[in-house]
Design a protein around this motif. Sequence first.
Motif, PDB file in Angstrom:
ATOM      1  N   UNK A  37       0.856  -1.186   0.000  1.00  0.00           N
ATOM      2  CA  UNK A  37       0.000   0.000   0.000  1.00  0.00           C
ATOM      3  C   UNK A  37       0.888   1.229   0.000  1.00  0.00           C
ATOM      4  N   UNK A  38       0.693   2.082  -0.982  1.00  0.00           N
ATOM      5  CA  UNK A  38       1.486   3.296  -1.103  1.00  0.00           C
ATOM      6  C   UNK A  38       0.574   4.505  -1.232  1.00  0.00           C
ATOM      7  N   UNK A  39       1.047   5.632  -0.723  1.00  0.00           N
ATOM      8  CA  UNK A  39       0.276   6.867  -0.819  1.00  0.00           C
ATOM      9  C   UNK A  39       0.641   7.595  -2.101  1.00  0.00           C
ATOM     10  N   UNK A  40      -0.372   7.903  -2.910  1.00  0.00           N
ATOM     11  CA  UNK A  40      -0.193   8.653  -4.149  1.00  0.00           C
ATOM     12  C   UNK A  40      -1.028   9.924  -4.037  1.00  0.00           C
ATOM     13  N   UNK A  41      -0.353  11.045  -3.794  1.00  0.00           N
ATOM     14  CA  UNK A  41      -1.093  12.276  -3.559  1.00  0.00           C
ATOM     15  C   UNK A  41      -1.856  12.169  -2.260  1.00  0.00           C
ATOM     16  N   UNK A  42      -3.175  12.313  -2.334  1.00  0.00           N
ATOM     17  CA  UNK A  42      -4.022  12.212  -1.143  1.00  0.00           C
ATOM     18  C   UNK A  42      -4.652  10.832  -1.007  1.00  0.00           C
ATOM     19  N   UNK A  43      -4.288   9.907  -1.883  1.00  0.00           N
ATOM     20  CA  UNK A  43      -4.928   8.592  -1.896  1.00  0.00           C
ATOM     21  C   UNK A  43      -3.921   7.501  -1.563  1.00  0.00           C
ATOM     22  N   UNK A  44      -4.466   6.394  -1.063  1.00  0.00           N
ATOM     23  CA  UNK A  44      -3.676   5.182  -0.862  1.00  0.00           C
ATOM     24  C   UNK A  44      -4.060   4.188  -1.937  1.00  0.00           C
ATOM     25  N   UNK A  45      -3.072   3.523  -2.510  1.00  0.00           N
ATOM     26  CA  UNK A  45      -3.318   2.581  -3.603  1.00  0.00           C
ATOM     27  C   UNK A  45      -2.451   1.341  -3.448  1.00  0.00           C
ATOM     28  N   UNK A  46      -2.868   0.278  -4.102  1.00  0.00           N
ATOM     29  CA  UNK A  46      -2.065  -0.936  -4.161  1.00  0.00           C
ATOM     30  C   UNK A  46      -1.015  -0.818  -5.268  1.00  0.00           C
ATOM     31  N   UNK A  47       0.139  -1.409  -5.026  1.00  0.00           N
ATOM     32  CA  UNK A  47       1.185  -1.487  -6.036  1.00  0.00           C
ATOM     33  C   UNK A  47       1.815  -2.882  -5.970  1.00  0.00           C
ATOM     34  N   UNK A  48       2.031  -3.508  -7.113  1.00  0.00           N
ATOM     35  CA  UNK A  48       2.679  -4.823  -7.173  1.00  0.00           C
ATOM     36  C   UNK A  48       4.181  -4.629  -7.320  1.00  0.00           C
ATOM     37  N   UNK A  49       4.942  -5.201  -6.390  1.00  0.00           N
ATOM     38  CA  UNK A  49       6.395  -5.035  -6.399  1.00  0.00           C
ATOM     39  C   UNK A  49       7.077  -6.401  -6.284  1.00  0.00           C
ATOM     40  N   UNK A  50       8.374  -6.408  -6.507  1.00  0.00           N
ATOM     41  CA  UNK A  50       9.201  -7.582  -6.270  1.00  0.00           C
ATOM     42  C   UNK A  50       9.948  -7.349  -4.967  1.00  0.00           C
ATOM     43  N   UNK A  51       9.909  -8.313  -4.063  1.00  0.00           N
ATOM     44  CA  UNK A  51      10.512  -8.107  -2.748  1.00  0.00           C
ATOM     45  C   UNK A  51      11.223  -9.377  -2.290  1.00  0.00           C
ATOM     46  N   UNK A  52      12.228  -9.244  -1.414  1.00  0.00           N
ATOM     47  CA  UNK A  52      12.906 -10.427  -0.872  1.00  0.00           C
ATOM     48  C   UNK A  52      11.933 -11.306  -0.104  1.00  0.00           C
ATOM     49  N   UNK A  53      12.195 -12.599  -0.110  1.00  0.00           N
ATOM     50  CA  UNK A  53      11.359 -13.513   0.658  1.00  0.00           C
ATOM     51  C   UNK A  53      11.519 -13.242   2.152  1.00  0.00           C
ATOM     52  N   UNK A  54      10.447 -13.376   2.928  1.00  0.00           N
ATOM     53  CA  UNK A  54      10.583 -13.173   4.386  1.00  0.00           C
ATOM     54  C   UNK A  54      11.343 -14.322   5.019  1.00  0.00           C
ATOM     55  N   UNK A  55      12.045 -14.023   6.093  1.00  0.00           N
ATOM     56  CA  UNK A  55      12.658 -15.078   6.892  1.00  0.00           C
ATOM     57  C   UNK A  55      11.653 -15.555   7.927  1.00  0.00           C
ATOM     58  N   UNK A  56      11.766 -16.796   8.329  1.00  0.00           N
ATOM     59  CA  UNK A  56      10.810 -17.347   9.295  1.00  0.00           C
ATOM     60  C   UNK A  56      11.485 -17.589  10.636  1.00  0.00           C
ATOM     61  N   UNK A  57      10.714 -17.369  11.685  1.00  0.00           N
ATOM     62  CA  UNK A  57      11.182 -17.688  13.029  1.00  0.00           C
ATOM     63  C   UNK A  57      11.032 -19.183  13.289  1.00  0.00           C
ATOM     64  N   UNK A  58      11.515 -19.628  14.417  1.00  0.00           N
ATOM     65  CA  UNK A  58      11.482 -21.058  14.733  1.00  0.00           C
ATOM     66  C   UNK A  58      10.066 -21.613  14.778  1.00  0.00           C
ATOM     67  N   UNK A  59       9.079 -20.759  15.120  1.00  0.00           N
ATOM     68  CA  UNK A  59       7.692 -21.227  15.257  1.00  0.00           C
ATOM     69  C   UNK A  59       6.829 -20.822  14.063  1.00  0.00           C
ATOM     70  N   UNK A  60       7.451 -20.514  12.945  1.00  0.00           N
ATOM     71  CA  UNK A  60       6.715 -20.084  11.765  1.00  0.00           C
ATOM     72  C   UNK A  60       6.934 -21.022  10.588  1.00  0.00           C
ATOM     73  N   UNK A  61       6.066 -20.846   9.575  1.00  0.00           N
ATOM     74  CA  UNK A  61       6.210 -21.568   8.314  1.00  0.00           C
ATOM     75  C   UNK A  61       6.229 -20.554   7.182  1.00  0.00           C
ATOM     76  N   UNK A  62       6.895 -20.928   6.107  1.00  0.00           N
ATOM     77  CA  UNK A  62       6.914 -20.102   4.900  1.00  0.00           C
ATOM     78  C   UNK A  62       5.926 -20.717   3.911  1.00  0.00           C
TER      79      UNK A  62
END
Length: 365
Positions: A37-62
């Motif tokens: 979610x990014x702010x464009x002017x006075x509005x918030x909009x969705x944007x599709x991006x490429x991002x690094x994969x999240x790391x998981x904690x010991x009690x999480x799953x990817x």
Amino acid sequence: MLSLPSGLRVAVLTVSMAVSSIAHSSELPATGRKIVIEKTGERYEWTLVQAPLPTIADDQVLVRVHAISLNRGELSRLERQNFAEAAKTPVSDAAGEVVAVGRAVKDVRKGERVTSTYFRNWIDGPYREAYLDAVYGWSIEGVAAEYVALDARAVVPIAKDFSYEEASTLPTAALTAWNGVLGRVNTQKGDVVLVQGTGGVSTFALQFAVAAGARTIVTSSSDEKLAHAYKLGAREGINYRKEPDWSKAVLRVTDGRGADLVIDVVGKSTLGQSVDSLADEGTLAIIGGITGYDGSLSAWGLLKKSATAKGIFVGSRADYLRMNEFIARHHLRPLIDRVYPIEQYKEALQAMAAGNFMGKIVLTF
């Protein structure tokens, strides 16, 4: 066109911990697509991006996400800027495959098909307001991403005969409807249930009520949608554009009895007629606020019928499991109106805003 398809807490780990908990492996890409979610002017909009994969904690799953489903909250969070600034990724409902597990995870296996839950921390027991501090896509990072890190205790297995698209519709809309009709309200065979509209929650509520043996009435602005509601088991349909005082129509078709249960998904503008539609000792399940959450209820309207008004806020993981058992026992299938590839997220949001659909809208990665 209507169709029935076939089928974070994100912990930051050190490099050594990431390796030991197999947050990444040689089989996984370095990046994946995600919505922010990014702010464009006075509005918030969705944007599709490429991002690094999240790391998981010991009690999480990817989880490699295959499908996400939209709820009206996706629109309200943009219109009202109603989300935590930390939750840059929207959406609470995702279905996918577990591709890595933390070293402390015992009950979830790599390769298992799972969905997210709406509340990260509501596992079982009664509701607490504190659970709002960890809602995916609202108060914490959402699941509109190709890869998401989820707490292992907060994922739910997908039924073998459900597609990822179908499963993605369950965490919020289906569970809310389940608790509104059966989980937190004891609907009985022969009860009269009034369902407002034909969106995601309403369509599930209709299916659950019919499966429970209730006589179900549906309101809609569209005769075409009402015709489809009849196919799903509705007994009566009321077009509220043709009959603005639809509560009188409810009393008419029930010979003055009214509805034992009213599923109110609209909020401010319908609460008065919802109360007027109730039978003696009936229940008003307040589920949504499409027209606002600041409406008022008539105290005398409830008192004179000894009626109950009850707020329904999705449900726990334990509720989810009980709902899945009911769905399997009654061979129910989610109603999906449209499926879009993730690149067409703008069209999906526009379709959601226009309201010319029944059931759910799904996006796929």
